[in-house]
Write a protein that holds these residues in place. Structure first.
Motif, PDB file in Angstrom:
ATOM      1  N   PRO A  94       0.804  -1.241   0.000  1.00  0.00           N
ATOM      2  CA  PRO A  94       0.000   0.000   0.000  1.00  0.00           C
ATOM      3  C   PRO A  94       0.823   1.270   0.000  1.00  0.00           C
ATOM      4  O   PRO A  94       0.403   2.288  -0.551  1.00  0.00           O
ATOM      5  CB  PRO A  94      -0.822  -0.143   1.288  1.00  0.00           C
ATOM      6  N   LYS A 120       0.441   4.650  -3.124  1.00  0.00           N
ATOM      7  CA  LYS A 120       0.115   6.064  -2.893  1.00  0.00           C
ATOM      8  C   LYS A 120       0.564   6.938  -4.054  1.00  0.00           C
ATOM      9  O   LYS A 120      -0.046   7.967  -4.350  1.00  0.00           O
ATOM     10  CB  LYS A 120       0.773   6.530  -1.591  1.00  0.00           C
ATOM     11  N   LYS A 155      -2.180   6.739  -6.422  1.00  0.00           N
ATOM     12  CA  LYS A 155      -3.404   7.336  -5.886  1.00  0.00           C
ATOM     13  C   LYS A 155      -3.463   8.836  -6.151  1.00  0.00           C
ATOM     14  O   LYS A 155      -4.535   9.406  -6.383  1.00  0.00           O
ATOM     15  CB  LYS A 155      -3.487   7.065  -4.377  1.00  0.00           C
ATOM     16  N   ASP A 156      -2.299   9.451  -6.111  1.00  0.00           N
ATOM     17  CA  ASP A 156      -2.259  10.901  -6.290  1.00  0.00           C
ATOM     18  C   ASP A 156      -2.304  11.323  -7.757  1.00  0.00           C
ATOM     19  O   ASP A 156      -2.364  12.510  -8.066  1.00  0.00           O
ATOM     20  CB  ASP A 156      -0.995  11.468  -5.634  1.00  0.00           C
ATOM     21  N   ASN A 162      -3.489  -3.943  10.106  1.00  0.00           N
ATOM     22  CA  ASN A 162      -3.018  -2.675  10.643  1.00  0.00           C
ATOM     23  C   ASN A 162      -1.504  -2.734  10.866  1.00  0.00           C
ATOM     24  O   ASN A 162      -0.846  -3.717  10.524  1.00  0.00           O
ATOM     25  CB  ASN A 162      -3.763  -2.312  11.929  1.00  0.00           C
ATOM     26  N   TYR A 201      -8.767   0.784  -4.289  1.00  0.00           N
ATOM     27  CA  TYR A 201      -7.800   1.433  -3.401  1.00  0.00           C
ATOM     28  C   TYR A 201      -7.476   2.843  -3.896  1.00  0.00           C
ATOM     29  O   TYR A 201      -7.396   3.791  -3.122  1.00  0.00           O
ATOM     30  CB  TYR A 201      -6.530   0.591  -3.324  1.00  0.00           C
ATOM     31  N   GLN A 214     -11.444   4.199  -2.094  1.00  0.00           N
ATOM     32  CA  GLN A 214     -11.208   3.960  -0.674  1.00  0.00           C
ATOM     33  C   GLN A 214     -10.635   5.198  -0.012  1.00  0.00           C
ATOM     34  O   GLN A 214      -9.721   5.846  -0.546  1.00  0.00           O
ATOM     35  CB  GLN A 214     -10.254   2.770  -0.489  1.00  0.00           C
ATOM     36  N   THR A 215     -11.157   5.534   1.163  1.00  0.00           N
ATOM     37  CA  THR A 215     -10.692   6.718   1.882  1.00  0.00           C
ATOM     38  C   THR A 215      -9.433   6.392   2.663  1.00  0.00           C
ATOM     39  O   THR A 215      -9.144   5.227   2.964  1.00  0.00           O
ATOM     40  CB  THR A 215     -11.774   7.226   2.843  1.00  0.00           C
ATOM     41  N   ASP A 216      -8.690   7.442   3.013  1.00  0.00           N
ATOM     42  CA  ASP A 216      -7.463   7.239   3.778  1.00  0.00           C
ATOM     43  C   ASP A 216      -7.739   6.550   5.102  1.00  0.00           C
ATOM     44  O   ASP A 216      -6.927   5.756   5.578  1.00  0.00           O
ATOM     45  CB  ASP A 216      -6.776   8.584   4.031  1.00  0.00           C
ATOM     46  N   ALA A 217      -8.883   6.834   5.712  1.00  0.00           N
ATOM     47  CA  ALA A 217      -9.201   6.263   7.020  1.00  0.00           C
ATOM     48  C   ALA A 217      -9.449   4.764   6.960  1.00  0.00           C
ATOM     49  O   ALA A 217      -9.271   4.060   7.959  1.00  0.00           O
ATOM     50  CB  ALA A 217     -10.425   6.970   7.608  1.00  0.00           C
ATOM     51  N   THR A 218      -9.876   4.257   5.821  1.00  0.00           N
ATOM     52  CA  THR A 218     -10.209   2.831   5.720  1.00  0.00           C
ATOM     53  C   THR A 218      -9.129   2.013   5.026  1.00  0.00           C
ATOM     54  O   THR A 218      -9.229   0.783   4.974  1.00  0.00           O
ATOM     55  CB  THR A 218     -11.528   2.645   4.955  1.00  0.00           C
ATOM     56  N   ARG A 219      -8.102   2.665   4.495  1.00  0.00           N
ATOM     57  CA  ARG A 219      -7.044   1.910   3.830  1.00  0.00           C
ATOM     58  C   ARG A 219      -6.193   1.159   4.858  1.00  0.00           C
ATOM     59  O   ARG A 219      -5.922   1.658   5.943  1.00  0.00           O
ATOM     60  CB  ARG A 219      -6.149   2.842   3.006  1.00  0.00           C
TER      61      ARG A 219
END
Length: 493
Positions: free
Chosen positions: A345, A349, A352-353, A388, A446, A450-455
């Motif tokens: 992951p 990123k 993602k950007d 996590n 992803y 998907q939001t940053d909080a749930t990744r």
């Protein structure tokens, strides 16, 4: 490394970032068979993410009522010593007219524990040596048991009892004619895949077994009577036994047999069986499928990693051994709980950007280290979990039940839903074995939704899918330096 057939031939340009190795390439979209609405308005690239990799030790693996239970002990230089013990309930299942109570003057000759096996790890030529004990309490129908569970054990019924793994037996089989359509029967020698443990012999009957046989003189012998006398069985390797772990199949012959004779026919052996697996549907019919109402049982699996170098610190789920510490390898193993942590992951990123791309395909390729695993068979499949930063599998609430966040693949199940991503094993020769899985939908989600909080913080590669009732010790040694996620995308103009 030799890439599998699913990895496409593209010319690459290398560039680096702090978190991963990134490889990109431009190519004609027709060369990789990607259908685009307007080929002239986009170019097709790919990126390779080689993430930091580490070995972790998962806990609380489900072993309750798995398709097999394991007993034995085995050691290897890489990951120390693994010990498997099993705990099983007993069940009255034979018809009342087969009870010794139907005969007069019955005498117990011997008691034999019979267990059918379909897995052997380590030596299959040495005799196994087990201790068989009674449980202090039955396994409760409402309690949960897993590979880390301990239950109290009572008196030892038979200690250091030996059983052979290489017996043969004679059986009659049908043989088809090579000339006509007729079939004939012949007696052939086959391997007897049953371990027999003699729990008692004439004149050497433990008090517990003698008490059970006395109760079999009652014409109304019930489950309640059995539970009062014999709470269950614990089977463990004798303290000085090592070199073999055996997987016993619950769908086959699993029982304790009381052999006896009676006064009227003293030379004729009779028998009565108490089951601890899936009982047959009649007294003479062998079980052919798993019985969901079979007695409860589970396997306890412990690992002594004290002599396993850097892996000795894997005493809890949050610890990890990096591939650099382990010589550029990482492990996955069923039963024991070894898994591989992938920090992929972090690499995603960068994509993602990007606002100017469309993901077409994502493939995870996991090569096996050649000639690194002689003791255990390779798992047939690997699975991906979201976790996590402490290597704990994340969960989600589905229909009021918490379920593990397993990565879903690109295939659709029979009910129209996506199913778990399965990294399947491919064997292209001794130097080219690997696992591969498409996770295009997961990567698209992803990056796009998907939001940053749930990744997740990381992904865990594991040979165990917790919703499947399988239990083995299959292990893979992975080539950590070449575990790669390839993401193909279109760059929109």
């Amino acid at each position: 490394m030799n890439w599998p057939a699913s990895a496409f031939r593209l010319t690459a340009t290398l560039c680096f970032s702090a978190a991963f190795l990134l490889t990109t390439s431009c190519d004609d979209p027709n060369d990789i068979r990607v259908l685009l609405p307007e080929e002239g308005s986009a170019t097709t690239d790919y990126s390779e993410f080689k993430a930091p990799v580490a070995t972790i030790l998962q806990d609380s693996l489900e072993t309750l009522k798995a398709d097999n239970f394991l007993v034995g002990r085995i050691s290897d230089a890489a990951l120390g010593t693994t010990t498997a013990r099993s705990f099983l309930n007993l069940q009255v299942n034979m018809p009342a007219d087969s009870l010794p109570a139907k005969f007069s003057g019955t005498v117990l000759d011997s008691t034999v524990m019979v267990m059918s096996f379909d897995q052997v790890y380590g030596s299959a030529t040495q005799a196994v040596r087990f201790d068989v004990s009674a449980l202090q309490q039955r396994l409760d129908d409402r309690s949960s048991y897993n590979a880390n569970t301990s239950v109290p054990v009572g008196q030892v019924i038979s200690a250091n009892v030996a059983g052979s793994l290489n017996r043969t037996r004679r059986e009659r089989q049908r043989i088809a004619s090579t000339v006509t359509t007729d079939t004939a029967t012949a007696v052939v020698t086959v391997q007897d895949r049953r371990v027999r443990l003699a729990l008692s012999r004439p004149g050497q009957t433990p008090a517990l077994l003698g008490g059970v046989f006395s109760s079999l003189q009652s014409e109304t012998f019930t489950q309640t009577q059995l539970d009062a006398l014999w709470k269950g069985i614990a089977v463990a390797p004798t303290s000085n036994f090592t070199g073999t772990v055996v997987g016993f199949n619950r769908a086959n012959d699993l029982r304790v047999v009381f052999y006896y004779h009676d006064a009227t026919t003293p030379k004729k052996w009779r028998s009565y069986s108490v089951y601890f697996g899936s009982p047959p549907r009649s007294a003479s019919e062998a079980a052919t499928s798993i019985n969901l109402n079979a007695p409860r049982y589970f396997t306890q699996i412990t690992s002594d990693l004290s002599a396993a170098g850097p892996f000795a610190r894997l005493t809890n789920g949050s610890a990890a051994v990096t591939s650099a510490e382990a010589g550029s390898i990482t492990y996955v193993q069923e039963g024991v709980g070894f898994g591989t942590r992938l920090d992929i992951p972090a690499g995603l990123k960068a994509l993602k950007d990007r606002k100017d791309i469309a993901i077409n395909r994502a493939e995870l390729i996991v090569p096996v280290k050649p000639f690194a695993n002689a003791l255990f068979p390779l798992p047939r499949r690997l699975y991906l979990y979201e976790a996590n930063a402490n290597n704990q599998v994340l969960q989600t609430l589905t229909n009021n039940f918490r379920t593990d966040r397993v990565v879903l693949g690109d295939s659709i199940g029979g009910q129209g839903q996506r199913v778990e991503a399965q990294a399947r094993f491919y064997d292209l020769g001794s130097n080219n074995k690997y696992y591969s899985v498409l996770i295009t939908n997961y990567v698209q989600n992803y990056i796009y939704t998907q939001t940053d909080a749930t990744r997740p913080a990381t992904l865990i590669l594991s040979p165990t899918l917790r919703t499947l009732p399988t239990l083995t010790l299959n292990r893979a040694v992975l080539d950590a330096d070449n575990i790669t996620l390839r993401v193909y995308y279109s760059k929109l103009r």
